[in-house]
Write an enzyme that holds these catalytic residues in place. Structure first.
Site, PDB file in Angstrom:
ATOM      1  N   GLU A 264       0.815  -1.215   0.000  1.00 14.95           N
ATOM      2  CA  GLU A 264       0.000   0.000   0.000  1.00 14.95           C
ATOM      3  C   GLU A 264       0.853   1.272   0.000  1.00 14.95           C
ATOM      4  OE1 GLU A 264      -2.799  -0.417   3.316  1.00 14.95           O
ATOM      5  OE2 GLU A 264      -4.248  -1.271   1.935  1.00 14.95           O
ATOM      6  N   ASP A 337      -9.050  -8.403   3.388  1.00 17.54           N
ATOM      7  CA  ASP A 337      -8.769  -7.370   4.383  1.00 17.54           C
ATOM      8  C   ASP A 337      -9.842  -7.269   5.465  1.00 17.54           C
ATOM      9  OD1 ASP A 337      -7.620  -5.310   5.714  1.00 17.54           O
ATOM     10  OD2 ASP A 337      -8.082  -3.771   4.239  1.00 17.54           O
ATOM     11  N   GLU A 365     -12.895  -1.796  11.848  1.00 13.52           N
ATOM     12  CA  GLU A 365     -12.812  -0.978  10.634  1.00 13.52           C
ATOM     13  C   GLU A 365     -13.954  -1.262   9.670  1.00 13.52           C
ATOM     14  OE1 GLU A 365      -9.175  -1.483   8.443  1.00 13.52           O
ATOM     15  OE2 GLU A 365      -9.929  -0.333   6.732  1.00 13.52           O
TER      16      GLU A 365
HETATM   17  C1  BDP Z   1      -6.401  -1.769   5.877  1.00 17.61           C
HETATM   18  C2  BDP Z   1      -6.625  -0.394   6.432  1.00 17.61           C
HETATM   19  C3  BDP Z   1      -5.404   0.470   6.407  1.00 17.61           C
HETATM   20  C4  BDP Z   1      -4.223  -0.284   6.980  1.00 17.61           C
HETATM   21  C5  BDP Z   1      -4.049  -1.581   6.236  1.00 17.61           C
HETATM   22  C6  BDP Z   1      -2.964  -2.463   6.850  1.00 17.61           C
HETATM   23  O1  BDP Z   1      -7.660   0.213   5.698  1.00 17.61           O
HETATM   24  O2  BDP Z   1      -5.693   1.633   7.149  1.00 17.61           O
HETATM   25  O3  BDP Z   1      -3.071   0.476   6.915  1.00 17.61           O
HETATM   26  O4  BDP Z   1      -5.216  -2.325   6.284  1.00 17.61           O
HETATM   27  O5  BDP Z   1      -3.320  -3.422   7.508  1.00 17.61           O
HETATM   28  O6  BDP Z   1      -7.411  -2.563   6.412  1.00 17.61           O
HETATM   29  O7  BDP Z   1      -1.785  -2.242   6.636  1.00 17.61           O
END
Ligand code: BDP
Length: 683
Positions: A264, A337, A365
């Site tokens: 990411e 996720d 989340e």
């Molecule tokens: C996702 C979230 C993000 C996190 C990412 C992670 O939206 O904010 O940074 O995972 O786990 O679920 O690195």
């Protein structure tokens, strides 16, 4: 409403005597009996154990409890036995866990005889996604308890809070914490921040909790002003070695690093043409002399053609066996996720040569933030008890990660924390149950969610009523404990029903991931960040084809799962649209069409939440006013949002199915165009 005299008594006691705001968590200790403690050894941790026992002893008045430290090969480092008021362990931490175990049993009214406990995982760790400015990524319980406005000064109040935090964790067996966000700021490794880390570690240590940090992979360039952060560059290696040495002079029992790299947009070894193993091993070598470990996250995916659900597996499987023994690969429970329901990640059990640890998300989340009452233990239990078949039948996710199938030297489990500065710590009184459940499952991955809910409710609500007497207790158990426990047990499935039933996933509104957003997918946005990518609704049906004919993600699972998942007839219906693109008029096991089943699930989810409201309103006599009102208000919001989810998803998908919502179901009360117009990301 019929109110008994006992209920009135409860109410009076609650109102006048035992007002609770939730800050005491499950640790409210009232009216302990005097106890004598004998211990042949002395240490900071044993002093904590003594203090806890003195504050909470509910056994016979003036009884003598003995702490015995002796070598017992059948006990793990943190394990213990309890036998007629004698707590035996190999280490002082074992004694501390024995004390908390004993107190829990006393306070829940369990019989205590001949107890032997060994934890399922060596490292039972909370991951805090906390930033130096005090904000918490995906945090819904206020700002960070560790960081504030980039200010590193430590106040008395900080110390008090960190100590309370440590105590709560130790009481459920959590023995480690990562203090900062996986999207890490390089600041954390500066001397000023390390001083604050030192102060935090000093509060955590007496409760047996080790301190860890998330690090940014490009720290050598960002902080050290090196030209590169290439993990094979000798200067980079030297920079990390020196940094690690400094950390250990400040925090001698420092645990190690958690790393989100090449994921990411975060920097990582791949920026330099190196592999995840190259990156992880370089850091592992740096912390090795001090006994440190590296938790390297497998949450990686990029916006290319390959199904996102397949990417982590494809990236990490070729590296199996290539990581150092003090590296553990941290894998989210599902392949996408933290969705309300996902199949387990195919990496569990598939990586056989390197240690793998599960990562659960305690913060909600994708499950309604701190608004929804969702007891997550059932979701984690589903994952832990899922059979991977990777080493024959019965090789569950629990067993392939806790060392009982593969003799991995290092075992661990992580939970992304839901803790913040809110008085009640977690934003929702019932969010505490998820913190509690994570700790209990990390200690014993075989516990049932029902038992955990039972314990938590007794400790959190009965104890703080502090009303003794058998009759009253029985009334409390039938009028409060039974219905509220059932509500908790049903709560996750209810959320799945009104958000993402039958295998739907990632159709939440953009960015915040709270309300519905199945329509969202503006041009120019990464496809794999839009709901359209995941549900693929069209005239021909709905769902993501991950069969052999589609993305073939099914092949990442071991037989018989691959075959089962590949065929819509044998695929569990709760995962149907995860693995299949299904026509709207497809006949489900019930004989109904897919469309009708979808409608029924959304409708059921809403009525479940409406029912939770009734359950809660009815237990009012047994809960103090503050906590009662807080939960009542949240349930109202949850019901409103559940209806919105149902209306939004059904009206949106109906544009493709062209089929009527079954006429015996409640009609939508929101208009789709207005819902979309109110969705700030869809403007
Ligand atoms: C996702 C979230 C993000 C996190 C990412 C992670 O939206 O904010 O940074 O995972 O786990 O679920 O690195």
């Amino acid at each position: 409403m019929k109110i008994s005299y006992l209920s009135i008594l409860f109410m009076l006691l609650n109102t006048f005597t035992f007002a609770q705001d939730g800050h005491d968590l499950w640790l409210y200790r009232y009216n302990p009996n005097p106890v004598k403690i004998l211990s042949s050894h002395h240490s900071v941790i044993l002093a904590t154990a003594k203090q806890e026992l003195t504050q909470g002893w509910k056994g016979n008045p003036n009884a003598t409890v003995k702490f015995v430290l002796k070598k017992d090969k059948s006990l793990a480092a943190d394990g213990f036995t309890i036998n007629s008021n004698v707590i035996t362990a190999n280490t002082d931490k074992g004694i501390l866990y024995g004390v908390f175990d004993l107190l829990r049993r006393q306070n829940t009214g369990e019989t205590i005889s001949d107890i032997k406990e060994n934890p399922s995982y060596q490292v039972r760790i909370l991951n805090h996604w906390d930033n130096p400015d005090g904000s918490v990524e995906r945090g819904y319980a206020g700002n960070s308890i560790f960081w504030r406005n980039n200010d590193v000064n430590v106040t008395e109040n900080d110390l008090k809070l960190w100590k309370e935090y440590a105590r709560a964790n130790a009481s459920i067996g959590i023995n480690a914490a990562v203090l900062n966000n996986v999207n890490a700021s390089p600041l954390i490794l500066t001397p000023e921040y390390l001083q604050r880390v030192k102060a935090i570690a000093a509060q955590l240590r007496p409760y047996g909790i080790k301190t860890y940090l998330s690090v940014k992979f490009s720290s050598p360039a960002l902080l050290g002003k090196l030209k590169t952060s290439d993990p094979l560059n000798p200067e980079v290696i030297r920079w990390w070695n020196e940094k690690v040495k400094k950390i250990y002079t400040v925090i001698p029992d420092f645990g190690g690093f958690l790393v989100k790299a090449s994921s990411e947009g975060q920097p990582g070894p791949q920026d330099f043409g190196r592999t995840h193993a190259d990156g992880a091993n370089m850091l592992a070598d740096a912390v090795k002399p001090y006994g440190g470990i590296i938790m390297w996250r497998a949450f990686v995916y990029s916006p290319h053609d390959m199904d996102r659900a397949k990417q982590a597996y494809n990236e990490f499987m070729p590296l199996d066996g290539k990581f150092r023994s003090n590296v553990i690969v941290q894998v989210k429970n599902g392949p996408i996720d933290f969705q309300p329901r996902e199949p387990f990640s195919p990496l569990f059990g598939a990586m056989k040569k390197n240690a793998v640890m599960p990562e659960f998300q305690i913060t909600q989340e994708y499950l309604g933030h701190s608004v929804y009452l969702v007891y997550l233990s059932t979701m984690w239990e589903e994952c832990l008890k899922a059979d991977t078949y990777q080493a024959g039948k019965g090789s569950t996710v629990a067993k392939v990660t806790d060392g009982s199938v593969f003799k991995q030297a290092l075992t661990a489990i992580a939970g992304v924390s839901n803790i913040g500065l809110d008085t009640n710590w977690t934003g929702h009184q019932f969010g505490q149950a998820n913190w509690y459940a994570f700790g209990r499952l990390a200690w014993n991955n075989n516990l049932s969610s029902e038992q955990i809910a039972d314990e938590w409710l007794k400790l959190t609500f009965y104890n703080s009523l502090s009303i003794a007497g058998k009759e009253k207790k029985q009334e409390w158990e039938s009028k409060f404990l039974a219905p509220v426990k059932q509500m908790m047990m049903d709560s996750r499935e209810a959320a799945v029903n009104y958000m993402t039933p039958l295998g739907l996933h990632h159709i939440m509104a953009a960015n915040e991931h709270y309300g519905p957003g199945p329509w969202w997918g503006p041009k120019g946005v990464r496809a794999d960040w839009t709901p359209l990518y995941y549900h693929k609704a069209g005239e021909d049906g709905v769902g993501f084809d991950r069969t052999h004919k589609g993305s073939d993600a099914v092949s990442q699972y071991h037989e018989p799962l691959a075959g089962q998942y590949n065929d819509p007839k044998t695929c569990p219906e709760e995962l149907l649209l995860w693995f299949h693109h299904i026509p709207w008029n497809y006949q489900m096991k019930s004989g109904k069409t897919l469309w009708n089943e979808l409608c029924l699930h959304y409708d059921k989810g809403v009525s479940q939440v409406r029912n939770f409201q009734k359950v809660w309103d009815e237990v009012e006599p047994y809960v103090d006013q503050t906590r009662f009102t807080e939960v009542q208000r949240k349930l109202r919001k949850q019901a409103t949002n559940a209806i919105l989810w149902k209306d939004a998803c059904l009206l949106y998908f109906q544009k493709f199915s062209h089929m009527p919502i079954p006429y015996d179901l409640e009609r939508p009360v929101n208009n789709l165009d207005e819902i979309i117009a109110n969705d700030k990301y869809s403007k």
